[in-house]
Motif scaffolding. Structure first.
Motif: not given
Length: 404
Positions: A61-70, A79-84
């Motif tokens: 679970l991470c912010s969208s800015i961290d998602a690529q490497d993960i 990989v769950y992305k949150h916006s805030g």
């Protein structure tokens, strides 16, 4: 890439099943949890969560800015992305899993398994209060084993670090001369680190090892000049692919006319060598750490030598002191570490130091791995005293070649 992390995550799933824990939840930000390099190899800038389930599922679970490497690591099923709002997302994911028991990285004794801060713990409990009514438990027991029991790839990395360390020792021993300072001797190692394109395993920089003619302690080398007749301790580590060696050698600088060390120094070295042998013979799965330590400690006592002032050995891996089981005495300051059981795949140093009142001091440190029925040396054992010839040489020019 990420082969070690794949092996570690699989170990985690096995541990969760063995202990009947539904999920392991790692909350981290800016790589704040010390297990992140070991378990995932990818961190988050903002707050993020890693979840491993006993069913074998792996979520991030991470912010969208961290998602690529993960995502590119291919370690996770989702990989769950949150916006805030990580809190809303985390509650939703945990609610779907519906666990009865959650393991967190909290520990009273082992710093490498104590990655969750008090503030984040309170935040987590508040975040999950409406979706989780089960039990929070510590991950200490299984995370310690995940870190301690090295996988095939990890042992290969450590072995490579050992071999490079030994090659560096072999070279610098040909360049050492009486008349050099501790710092000048240390600079020889830095030159070799550069040549081999590696760094010191302690601080991950091109730094000097511990070099001790006098004032024996964990300190960097000083300006003391090494003279003929001196014993000098070298304690050195190399990092390779995130894993380290930890090898110490004690060197005797021959006096003019000598071809070997004096008898009392020979006797002290023989005692150290035999103490290492006795400790190594004790190592096998199921043996407790203090039992290995006792074998070396009793040997010194039988010879009338003073007691070892610290543990006989410690684990190495991603760090030179890698936590977990300690080959140490049952002293209060070591907590439960000496009572842990050795298991196949654990990698240890064996270093029963000997400090005598007459100024004779020895640290000989070997690296070994626990096998199914005993022990295997990763280092080439030091079976005799390393002696340096007396030809003197000024070493100042060596320091000048080391970059700032």
């Amino acid at each position: 890439m990420y082969q070690v992390q794949k092996e570690k995550l699989n170990q985690a799933v096995e541990s969760l099943r063995e202990q009947n824990i539904d999920i392991w939840l790692i909350l981290t930000s800016e790589g704040s949890d010390p297990c992140i390099p070991l378990v995932t190899g990818v961190g988050t800038v903002g707050p993020g969560v890693i979840i491993v389930t006993k069913k074998g599922e792996k979520f991030a679970l991470c912010s969208s800015i961290d998602a690529q490497d993960i995502e590119e690591s291919e370690l996770f099923d989702e990989v769950y992305k949150h916006s805030g709002s990580l809190a809303v997302l985390l509650a939703e994911v945990v609610g779907k899993i519906n666990p009865n028991k959650i393991a967190l990285n909290i520990s009273k004794e082992e710093h490498l398994t104590d990655g969750l801060t008090a503030g984040r713990y309170r935040w987590l409990k508040k975040t999950l209060k409406d979706v989780f009514e089960g039990e929070y438990v510590s991950s200490e027991e299984f995370l310690t084993l995940i870190r301690s029991i090295k996988s095939k790839t990890e042992i290969e990395h450590i072995d490579k670090a050992v071999k490079i360390t030994e090659a560096i020792y072999k070279q610098v021993f040909t360049e050492m001369k009486a008349g050099m300072t501790e710092k000048e001797l240390g600079a020889l190692f830095v030159k070799e680190l550069e040549k081999h394109k590696v760094v010191n395993g302690v601080d991950r920089t091109l730094s000097m090892p511990i070099v001790l003619k006098e004032n024996i302690a964990h300190r960097g080398p000083g300006d003391a000049v090494v003279e003929e007749g001196d014993l000098v301790i070298f304690d050195f580590s190399v990092e390779v692919n995130g894993y380290v060696s930890d090898i110490a050698r004690t060197v005797y600088f021959l006096r003019e006319g000598e071809t070997e060390a004096p008898e009392e120094i020979q006797a002290a070295f023989s005692a150290v060598h035999e103490a290492i042998t006795k400790a190594a013979l004790m190592i096998k799965p199921g043996v407790k750490g203090h039992e290995v330590d006792s074998a070396a400690r009793k040997h010194y006592g039988s010879l009338g030598y003073p007691e070892i002032t610290h543990a006989t050995g410690h684990q190495i891996g991603r760090d030179v002191h890698d936590g977990g089981v300690l080959l140490g005495p049952r002293w209060k300051r070591y907590g439960n570490a000496p009572f842990g059981e050795l298991k196949e795949g654990m990698v240890f140093t064996i270093e029963p130091t000997l400090f005598l009142d007459n100024g004779i001091h020895f640290i000989v440190e070997e690296n070994v791995v626990v096998t199914s029925d005993g022990v295997k040396y990763l280092t080439e054992r030091q079976d005799e005293i390393i002696c340096i010839q007396t030809t003197k040489k000024e070493g100042k020019e060596i320091l000048e070649k080391i970059p700032d």
